[in-house]
Scaffold this motif. Structure first.
Motif, PDB file in Angstrom:
ATOM      1  N   ALA A   6      22.366  88.649   1.940  1.00 45.29           N
ATOM      2  CA  ALA A   6      22.616  89.772   2.782  1.00 45.29           C
ATOM      3  C   ALA A   6      23.556  89.727   4.034  1.00 45.29           C
ATOM      4  N   MET A   7      23.478  88.299   4.509  1.00 50.45           N
ATOM      5  CA  MET A   7      24.093  88.081   5.640  1.00 50.45           C
ATOM      6  C   MET A   7      25.664  87.737   5.238  1.00 50.45           C
ATOM      7  N   ARG A   8      26.032  86.734   4.209  1.00 49.42           N
ATOM      8  CA  ARG A   8      27.073  86.698   3.708  1.00 49.42           C
ATOM      9  C   ARG A   8      27.726  88.118   3.279  1.00 49.42           C
ATOM     10  N   GLU A   9      27.231  88.735   2.324  1.00 45.61           N
ATOM     11  CA  GLU A   9      27.786  90.295   2.059  1.00 45.61           C
ATOM     12  C   GLU A   9      28.362  90.881   3.489  1.00 45.61           C
ATOM     13  N   ALA A  10      27.534  90.867   4.545  1.00 46.81           N
ATOM     14  CA  ALA A  10      27.870  91.917   5.438  1.00 46.81           C
ATOM     15  C   ALA A  10      28.942  91.069   6.456  1.00 46.81           C
ATOM     16  N   ILE A  11      29.168  89.691   6.221  1.00 48.23           N
ATOM     17  CA  ILE A  11      30.332  88.947   7.031  1.00 48.23           C
ATOM     18  C   ILE A  11      31.351  89.349   5.994  1.00 48.23           C
ATOM     19  N   GLU A  12      31.389  89.356   4.876  1.00 49.17           N
ATOM     20  CA  GLU A  12      32.532  89.478   3.845  1.00 49.17           C
ATOM     21  C   GLU A  12      33.121  90.862   4.015  1.00 49.17           C
ATOM     22  N   PHE A  13      32.147  91.905   4.423  1.00 44.67           N
ATOM     23  CA  PHE A  13      32.487  93.479   4.508  1.00 44.67           C
ATOM     24  C   PHE A  13      33.154  93.375   5.815  1.00 44.67           C
ATOM     25  N   LEU A  14      32.664  92.740   6.957  1.00 46.65           N
ATOM     26  CA  LEU A  14      33.358  92.761   8.142  1.00 46.65           C
ATOM     27  C   LEU A  14      34.640  92.037   8.337  1.00 46.65           C
ATOM     28  N   LYS A  15      34.742  91.160   7.358  1.00 43.79           N
ATOM     29  CA  LYS A  15      36.274  90.260   7.339  1.00 43.79           C
ATOM     30  C   LYS A  15      37.343  91.240   6.481  1.00 43.79           C
ATOM     31  N   ASP A  16      36.993  92.019   5.659  1.00 45.78           N
ATOM     32  CA  ASP A  16      37.732  92.982   4.856  1.00 45.78           C
ATOM     33  C   ASP A  16      37.194  94.494   4.994  1.00 45.78           C
ATOM     34  N   PRO A  17      37.204  95.012   5.903  1.00 46.07           N
ATOM     35  CA  PRO A  17      36.563  96.638   5.682  1.00 46.07           C
ATOM     36  C   PRO A  17      37.710  97.398   5.357  1.00 46.07           C
ATOM     37  N   PRO A  18      37.213  98.555   4.780  1.00 44.19           N
ATOM     38  CA  PRO A  18      38.111  99.577   3.956  1.00 44.19           C
ATOM     39  C   PRO A  18      38.632 100.530   5.003  1.00 44.19           C
ATOM     40  N   LEU A  19      39.723  99.686   5.501  1.00 46.78           N
ATOM     41  CA  LEU A  19      40.680 100.267   6.563  1.00 46.78           C
ATOM     42  C   LEU A  19      42.213 100.352   5.963  1.00 46.78           C
ATOM     43  N   GLY A  20      42.638 101.349   6.765  1.00 46.88           N
ATOM     44  CA  GLY A  20      44.310 101.295   6.145  1.00 46.88           C
ATOM     45  C   GLY A  20      44.972 100.152   7.210  1.00 46.88           C
ATOM     46  N   LEU A  46      27.783  81.972  11.102  1.00 49.38           N
ATOM     47  CA  LEU A  46      28.426  82.787  10.732  1.00 49.38           C
ATOM     48  C   LEU A  46      29.764  82.537  10.380  1.00 49.38           C
ATOM     49  N   GLY A  47      30.200  81.480  10.680  1.00 54.07           N
ATOM     50  CA  GLY A  47      31.543  81.007  10.360  1.00 54.07           C
ATOM     51  C   GLY A  47      32.495  81.598  11.010  1.00 54.07           C
ATOM     52  N   LEU A  48      32.391  81.967  12.273  1.00 56.59           N
ATOM     53  CA  LEU A  48      33.199  82.506  13.229  1.00 56.59           C
ATOM     54  C   LEU A  48      34.081  81.297  14.182  1.00 56.59           C
ATOM     55  N   LYS A  49      35.307  81.783  14.769  1.00 53.81           N
ATOM     56  CA  LYS A  49      35.814  80.632  15.515  1.00 53.81           C
ATOM     57  C   LYS A  49      36.122  81.384  16.859  1.00 53.81           C
ATOM     58  N   ALA A  50      36.057  80.595  17.977  1.00 49.82           N
ATOM     59  CA  ALA A  50      36.347  81.018  19.035  1.00 49.82           C
ATOM     60  C   ALA A  50      37.602  80.712  19.709  1.00 49.82           C
ATOM     61  N   SER A  51      38.207  81.537  20.472  1.00 53.85           N
ATOM     62  CA  SER A  51      39.606  81.482  20.874  1.00 53.85           C
ATOM     63  C   SER A  51      39.954  82.167  22.174  1.00 53.85           C
ATOM     64  N   SER A  52      40.145  81.646  23.350  1.00 50.29           N
ATOM     65  CA  SER A  52      40.585  82.260  24.475  1.00 50.29           C
ATOM     66  C   SER A  52      41.801  83.117  24.258  1.00 50.29           C
ATOM     67  N   LEU A  53      42.474  82.790  23.446  1.00 50.40           N
ATOM     68  CA  LEU A  53      43.673  83.669  23.260  1.00 50.40           C
ATOM     69  C   LEU A  53      43.359  85.142  22.173  1.00 50.40           C
ATOM     70  N   ASN A  54      42.229  84.772  21.403  1.00 46.89           N
ATOM     71  CA  ASN A  54      41.974  86.026  20.715  1.00 46.89           C
ATOM     72  C   ASN A  54      41.255  86.960  21.858  1.00 46.89           C
ATOM     73  N   LEU A  55      40.269  86.427  22.811  1.00 41.55           N
ATOM     74  CA  LEU A  55      39.717  87.137  23.638  1.00 41.55           C
ATOM     75  C   LEU A  55      40.785  87.867  24.543  1.00 41.55           C
ATOM     76  N   GLN A  56      41.548  87.130  25.029  1.00 42.94           N
ATOM     77  CA  GLN A  56      42.727  88.110  25.810  1.00 42.94           C
ATOM     78  C   GLN A  56      43.545  89.104  25.083  1.00 42.94           C
ATOM     79  N   ALA A  57      43.701  88.857  23.748  1.00 42.15           N
ATOM     80  CA  ALA A  57      44.470  89.806  22.969  1.00 42.15           C
ATOM     81  C   ALA A  57      43.344  90.988  22.846  1.00 42.15           C
ATOM     82  N   GLY A  58      42.237  91.059  22.576  1.00 38.81           N
ATOM     83  CA  GLY A  58      41.320  92.119  22.472  1.00 38.81           C
ATOM     84  C   GLY A  58      41.061  92.770  24.008  1.00 38.81           C
ATOM     85  N   LYS A  59      41.149  92.097  25.015  1.00 39.42           N
ATOM     86  CA  LYS A  59      41.214  92.630  26.260  1.00 39.42           C
ATOM     87  C   LYS A  59      42.320  93.515  26.325  1.00 39.42           C
ATOM     88  N   VAL A  60      43.462  92.989  25.996  1.00 37.67           N
ATOM     89  CA  VAL A  60      44.914  93.821  26.241  1.00 37.67           C
ATOM     90  C   VAL A  60      44.708  94.918  25.288  1.00 37.67           C
TER      91      VAL A  60
END
Length: 95
Positions: A6-20, A46-60
């Motif tokens: 279930a966790m793997r399915e949730a992660i896969e969904f969050l990685k590739d959501p049905p969005l335009g 969860l197999g996620l990576k941390a990045s200060s650049l990603n955090l800054q991009a999110g804040k912007v």
């Protein structure tokens, strides 16, 4: 948290959501920024990576969204629902 199907399915969904395409671009920025805020042990599971650049991009992006929504009826409705204080002069009275 232990790995599960279930966790793997949730992660896969969050990685590739049905969005335009446009929504997916913003989603990816927010997703990567959010991953940076997760505690390291959970992030590893969860197999996620941390990045200060990603955090800054999110804040912007969030600042940009706040700016774009600053006078919208949707933003006012969200503020009302959350009970947040705001200057009512910033919004039309008919909303």
């Amino acid at each position: 948290i232990a790995e599960s199907e279930a966790m793997r399915e949730a992660i896969e969904f969050l990685k590739d959501p049905p969005l335009g395409r446009a929504e997916l671009l913003g989603y990816r920025v927010l997703q990567r920024a959010a991953a940076t805020t997760v505690e390291p042990p959970l992030r590893k599971t969860l197999g996620l990576k941390a990045s200060s650049l990603n955090l800054q991009a999110g804040k912007v992006l969030v600042r940009g969204l706040r700016w774009a929504l600053r006078f919208s009826p949707s933003w006012k409705a969200a503020l009302l629902r959350s009970g947040a204080e705001f200057d009512s002069k910033l919004f039309r009275d008919d909303v």
